[in-house]
Design a protein around this motif. Sequence first.
Motif, PDB file in Angstrom:
ATOM      1  N   LEU B  29      25.559  42.535  27.762  1.00  0.00           N
ATOM      2  CA  LEU B  29      25.359  41.088  27.873  1.00  0.00           C
ATOM      3  C   LEU B  29      26.700  40.366  27.848  1.00  0.00           C
ATOM      4  O   LEU B  29      26.979  39.501  28.682  1.00  0.00           O
ATOM      5  N   LEU B  30      27.521  40.756  26.900  1.00  0.00           N
ATOM      6  CA  LEU B  30      28.814  40.104  26.746  1.00  0.00           C
ATOM      7  C   LEU B  30      29.665  40.272  28.002  1.00  0.00           C
ATOM      8  O   LEU B  30      30.250  39.299  28.507  1.00  0.00           O
ATOM      9  N   SER B  31      29.722  41.481  28.505  1.00  0.00           N
ATOM     10  CA  SER B  31      30.543  41.715  29.687  1.00  0.00           C
ATOM     11  C   SER B  31      29.942  41.036  30.902  1.00  0.00           C
ATOM     12  O   SER B  31      30.663  40.578  31.795  1.00  0.00           O
ATOM     13  N   LEU B  32      28.621  40.942  30.917  1.00  0.00           N
ATOM     14  CA  LEU B  32      27.948  40.281  32.027  1.00  0.00           C
ATOM     15  C   LEU B  32      28.289  38.789  32.030  1.00  0.00           C
ATOM     16  O   LEU B  32      28.606  38.196  33.067  1.00  0.00           O
ATOM     17  N   ILE B  33      28.259  38.202  30.843  1.00  0.00           N
ATOM     18  CA  ILE B  33      28.618  36.785  30.719  1.00  0.00           C
ATOM     19  C   ILE B  33      30.073  36.574  31.125  1.00  0.00           C
ATOM     20  O   ILE B  33      30.397  35.676  31.904  1.00  0.00           O
ATOM     21  N   ALA B  34      30.934  37.442  30.591  1.00  0.00           N
ATOM     22  CA  ALA B  34      32.368  37.283  30.857  1.00  0.00           C
ATOM     23  C   ALA B  34      32.695  37.457  32.340  1.00  0.00           C
ATOM     24  O   ALA B  34      33.629  36.838  32.851  1.00  0.00           O
ATOM     25  N   SER B  35      31.915  38.286  33.012  1.00  0.00           N
ATOM     26  CA  SER B  35      32.231  38.588  34.403  1.00  0.00           C
ATOM     27  C   SER B  35      31.648  37.557  35.365  1.00  0.00           C
ATOM     28  O   SER B  35      31.978  37.569  36.550  1.00  0.00           O
ATOM     29  N   TYR B  36      30.795  36.673  34.852  1.00  0.00           N
ATOM     30  CA  TYR B  36      30.256  35.646  35.723  1.00  0.00           C
ATOM     31  C   TYR B  36      31.320  34.632  36.077  1.00  0.00           C
ATOM     32  O   TYR B  36      32.199  34.335  35.273  1.00  0.00           O
ATOM     33  N   GLU B  37      31.196  34.111  37.270  1.00  0.00           N
ATOM     34  CA  GLU B  37      32.169  33.105  37.698  1.00  0.00           C
ATOM     35  C   GLU B  37      32.101  31.885  36.781  1.00  0.00           C
ATOM     36  O   GLU B  37      31.045  31.413  36.421  1.00  0.00           O
ATOM     37  N   GLY B  38      33.267  31.410  36.390  1.00  0.00           N
ATOM     38  CA  GLY B  38      33.321  30.295  35.470  1.00  0.00           C
ATOM     39  C   GLY B  38      33.224  30.758  34.026  1.00  0.00           C
ATOM     40  O   GLY B  38      33.355  29.976  33.105  1.00  0.00           O
ATOM     41  N   GLY B  39      32.994  32.047  33.831  1.00  0.00           N
ATOM     42  CA  GLY B  39      32.939  32.593  32.489  1.00  0.00           C
ATOM     43  C   GLY B  39      31.669  32.263  31.734  1.00  0.00           C
ATOM     44  O   GLY B  39      31.583  32.480  30.534  1.00  0.00           O
ATOM     45  N   GLU B  40      30.673  31.765  32.449  1.00  0.00           N
ATOM     46  CA  GLU B  40      29.414  31.474  31.770  1.00  0.00           C
ATOM     47  C   GLU B  40      28.241  31.844  32.655  1.00  0.00           C
ATOM     48  O   GLU B  40      28.362  31.934  33.876  1.00  0.00           O
ATOM     49  N   ALA B  41      27.095  32.053  31.987  1.00  0.00           N
ATOM     50  CA  ALA B  41      25.899  32.456  32.713  1.00  0.00           C
ATOM     51  C   ALA B  41      24.683  31.881  32.018  1.00  0.00           C
ATOM     52  O   ALA B  41      24.703  31.680  30.798  1.00  0.00           O
ATOM     53  N   CYS B  42      23.654  31.603  32.772  1.00  0.00           N
ATOM     54  CA  CYS B  42      22.424  31.141  32.139  1.00  0.00           C
ATOM     55  C   CYS B  42      21.547  32.339  31.833  1.00  0.00           C
ATOM     56  O   CYS B  42      21.712  33.412  32.417  1.00  0.00           O
ATOM     57  N   VAL B  43      20.648  32.171  30.895  1.00  0.00           N
ATOM     58  CA  VAL B  43      19.811  33.274  30.437  1.00  0.00           C
ATOM     59  C   VAL B  43      19.048  33.898  31.594  1.00  0.00           C
ATOM     60  O   VAL B  43      18.844  35.110  31.638  1.00  0.00           O
TER      61      VAL B  43
END
Lengths: 118, 118
Positions: B29-43
């Motif tokens: 989850l953490l790496s997925l969030i970090a790898s999203y553009e802008g550094g954030e992701a919605c659930v």
Amino acid sequence: MVREPLGEEAAAELARMFKALSDPVRLRLLSLIASYEGGEACVCDLTGPFDVSQPTISHHLKVLREAGLVGSERRGTWVYYWVLPAALAKLSALLQAGAVPAGAVPAGAGAVPAEAGA
Amino acid sequence: MVREPLGEEAAAELARMFKALSDPVRLRLLSLIASYEGGEACVCDLTGPFDVSQPTISHHLKVLREAGLVGSERRGTWVYYWVLPAALAKLSALLQAGAVPAGAVPAGAGAVPAEAGA
DNA sequence: GGCCTGTTTTGATGGATGTCTATGCAGTCT
DNA sequence: AGACTGCATAGACATCCATCAAAACAGGCC
């Protein structure tokens, strides 16, 4: 960590290492070992500073050893433990990567976000 | 970490953070969030890649949030999560310190045997 | 050999943890 | 307003984990 979302297998292995670090006693054990002169300490040096029984310390040392974070060797009567720097460096690098999220990378760092696709 | 043996309180706090990292799903989850553009992701972006149910993802995100590793905010319909770099950097630095133990390793004596025991 | 110290293993136990289903809450859209 | 989607919470359950006391194992010393 930022480049790609960390596959299941890699995550499982890393989780095992972090789990070994997820106990206060084990963290203190690790730092105690690392801070000893020569980078190693015998069990007899490690049982003193804690409120838990000696078998519990032995258990925690086993957990650290099986996680690949420390090495151990028997020398005569005593058993010595030392930190395995490569393992800690691996975890450190992973977290360091996560601490520099995609998009915030200044020129030269190399981690161009562009498409985190894979 | 090497300088001094890491007091009880500090160890307890760090252990809580490492415990949050001690689960494969949370690491991904953490790496997925970090790898999203802008550094954030919605659930909604995070529930797909996993085999576990949505409430379980929500639970893991809560654990990460309470450990101080991620932040979250509701924007209209969706809730967004992002990594808190300072927290990861703190852990990274700690491990880095442990990975470079006592620079004062005496020649020969301290040279970590690397594969001696186990 | 026999004892003594240092360390690990075993077995048991109370508490924490990951997961699920079912439900509740917050916004959005018609 | 009502219905629908996105996310969080509640409760339940099986498993894992930290801890201890007791016993086993290893090596040194008399």
